[in-house]
Write an enzyme that holds these catalytic residues in place. Sequence first.
Site, PDB file in Angstrom:
ATOM      1  N   LYS A  20      33.824  51.958  34.574  1.00 21.71           N
ATOM      2  CA  LYS A  20      34.746  52.448  33.533  1.00 21.71           C
ATOM      3  C   LYS A  20      35.936  53.166  34.159  1.00 21.71           C
ATOM      4  O   LYS A  20      36.765  53.737  33.456  1.00 21.71           O
ATOM      5  CB  LYS A  20      34.020  53.434  32.608  1.00 21.71           C
ATOM      6  CG  LYS A  20      32.835  52.854  31.875  1.00 21.71           C
ATOM      7  CD  LYS A  20      32.234  53.932  30.970  1.00 21.71           C
ATOM      8  CE  LYS A  20      30.943  53.472  30.328  1.00 21.71           C
ATOM      9  NZ  LYS A  20      30.238  54.600  29.702  1.00 21.71           N
ATOM     10  N   ARG A  43      18.115  46.236  52.881  1.00 24.63           N
ATOM     11  CA  ARG A  43      17.364  47.109  53.785  1.00 24.63           C
ATOM     12  C   ARG A  43      17.699  48.583  53.619  1.00 24.63           C
ATOM     13  O   ARG A  43      16.807  49.438  53.571  1.00 24.63           O
ATOM     14  CB  ARG A  43      17.614  46.723  55.249  1.00 24.63           C
ATOM     15  CG  ARG A  43      16.797  45.538  55.709  1.00 24.63           C
ATOM     16  CD  ARG A  43      17.548  44.745  56.737  1.00 24.63           C
ATOM     17  NE  ARG A  43      18.596  44.010  56.073  1.00 24.63           N
ATOM     18  CZ  ARG A  43      18.452  42.781  55.561  1.00 24.63           C
ATOM     19  NH1 ARG A  43      17.342  42.142  55.707  1.00 24.63           N
ATOM     20  NH2 ARG A  43      19.440  42.196  54.914  1.00 24.63           N
ATOM     21  N   THR A  44      18.982  48.907  53.592  1.00 27.24           N
ATOM     22  CA  THR A  44      19.345  50.325  53.630  1.00 27.24           C
ATOM     23  C   THR A  44      18.840  51.046  52.385  1.00 27.24           C
ATOM     24  O   THR A  44      18.155  52.073  52.479  1.00 27.24           O
ATOM     25  CB  THR A  44      20.866  50.482  53.803  1.00 27.24           C
ATOM     26  OG1 THR A  44      21.259  49.774  54.976  1.00 27.24           O
ATOM     27  CG2 THR A  44      21.251  51.949  53.955  1.00 27.24           C
ATOM     28  N   HIS A  63      28.088  53.578  59.916  1.00 29.50           N
ATOM     29  CA  HIS A  63      26.766  53.361  59.309  1.00 29.50           C
ATOM     30  C   HIS A  63      25.757  54.105  60.189  1.00 29.50           C
ATOM     31  O   HIS A  63      24.978  53.502  60.921  1.00 29.50           O
ATOM     32  CB  HIS A  63      26.493  51.857  59.265  1.00 29.50           C
ATOM     33  CG  HIS A  63      25.346  51.436  58.398  1.00 29.50           C
ATOM     34  ND1 HIS A  63      24.401  52.312  57.897  1.00 29.50           N
ATOM     35  CD2 HIS A  63      24.985  50.203  57.947  1.00 29.50           C
ATOM     36  CE1 HIS A  63      23.524  51.625  57.179  1.00 29.50           C
ATOM     37  NE2 HIS A  63      23.847  50.361  57.195  1.00 29.50           N
ATOM     38  N   ARG A 120      26.486  54.233  49.605  1.00 34.08           N
ATOM     39  CA  ARG A 120      27.210  53.127  50.254  1.00 34.08           C
ATOM     40  C   ARG A 120      28.386  52.753  49.364  1.00 34.08           C
ATOM     41  O   ARG A 120      28.220  52.621  48.149  1.00 34.08           O
ATOM     42  CB  ARG A 120      26.307  51.917  50.459  1.00 34.08           C
ATOM     43  CG  ARG A 120      27.086  50.663  50.841  1.00 34.08           C
ATOM     44  CD  ARG A 120      26.205  49.519  51.232  1.00 34.08           C
ATOM     45  NE  ARG A 120      25.529  49.773  52.485  1.00 34.08           N
ATOM     46  CZ  ARG A 120      24.760  48.877  53.113  1.00 34.08           C
ATOM     47  NH1 ARG A 120      24.573  47.682  52.583  1.00 34.08           N
ATOM     48  NH2 ARG A 120      24.184  49.171  54.255  1.00 34.08           N
TER      49      ARG A 120
HETATM   50  C1  NCD Z   1      24.677  46.009  57.753  1.00 35.65           C
HETATM   51  C2  NCD Z   1      25.716  46.679  56.894  1.00 35.65           C
HETATM   52  O1  NCD Z   1      25.569  46.768  55.677  1.00 35.65           O
HETATM   53  O2  NCD Z   1      26.691  47.148  57.473  1.00 35.65           O
HETATM   54  N1  NCD Z   1      23.480  45.793  57.093  1.00 35.65           N
HETATM   55  C3  NCD Z   1      22.529  46.795  57.097  1.00 35.65           C
HETATM   56  O3  NCD Z   1      22.758  47.888  56.617  1.00 35.65           O
HETATM   57  N2  NCD Z   1      21.363  46.534  57.684  1.00 35.65           N
HETATM   58  C4  NCD Z   1      25.161  44.827  58.479  1.00 35.65           C
HETATM   59  C5  NCD Z   1      25.868  43.737  57.749  1.00 35.65           C
HETATM   60  O4  NCD Z   1      26.003  43.757  56.519  1.00 35.65           O
HETATM   61  O5  NCD Z   1      26.301  42.797  58.418  1.00 35.65           O
END
Ligand code: NCD
Length: 310
Positions: A88, A59-60, A137, A109
């Site tokens: 590397k 999703r993100t 997040h 991320r």
């Molecule tokens: C979450 C995350 O990556 O922290 N997912 C997301 O971004 N929608 C929640 C999760 O992984 O449980």
Amino acid sequence: MSSILYGKDILQTDTMSDQQLELILSTAARLEDELEARGQLDNMKGLVLATLFFEPSTRTRLSFETAMLRLGGQVITVADPKTSSAAKGESLADSVRTVEGYADVIAIRHPRKGSAQEAADAVNIPVINGGDGAGQHPTQALLDIYTIQKEKGSLSGLTVALAGDLKNGRTVHSLVYLLARFNARLFFVSPPQLSMPAEITTELREAGADITVTDDLTLAARQSDVLYMTRIQRERFDDPAEYEKLKGSYVLDMGVIRQAKPGITIMHPLPRVDEIKTEVDAYEGAAYFRQAANGVPIRMALLTLVTGRE
Ligand code: NCD
């Protein structure tokens, strides 16, 4: 005149001002309407977003990329760290410094808490945190707030229960700071081993938040307008046996919903493992897929605001 977010990084929610929060929510609503009306926007024409994802994501990353494409911008991506020079042994700072030469804004991320801040310190273009380990997040928390506002009509006077892995779940770490600003009454529902980090609970209580800590999901659901379920974060456990012990802690089914406050809204950042039974999907208050879709307008707002293209 450029906005109060122009050139800024989006790293955490606790330091975000009320004014910044209002601006993000109102810009998201406006861009969502404009996209609906026109089908395609051109705010980000000529700009490039780099999505650097050193941890799994559906999703993100995809909603950041959709947001950029809907705004007429372009995207370059590292979706699998095994294919980048991180494999590397390149440092994060060197990787982002390189990407700064290619892109106008970075969404990142990474498994290490504090990594988004490190990346932001290394470059002069805006960096948006898409999840730093068990840290924060913020963009998820913003889309969560946006979702609550849409589902409930308002953010004031709500009781919100957060359930599951509150220790390792970065989405709840970011979300509680935003909920507290709207004076939400909060239930923190978890097994004792997975409770919200004490520094967060203490900070919020000192700022006047009304927080009830419990391990009883049904008790919290009876009193809540919104129930925010989370996944037990397997990848953050040092001991697999401990994960096995805790993984089934909460399972939301229609039995729990029948005992909950009528009209309760069910949210989840997704992915779910087994903490929400699929039978709940047909319940009209099950908002988690609408919530995932709201990632696009929120990320459109953030991308335009930090680049001055709103
Ligand atoms: C979450 C995350 O990556 O922290 N997912 C997301 O971004 N929608 C929640 C999760 O992984 O449980």
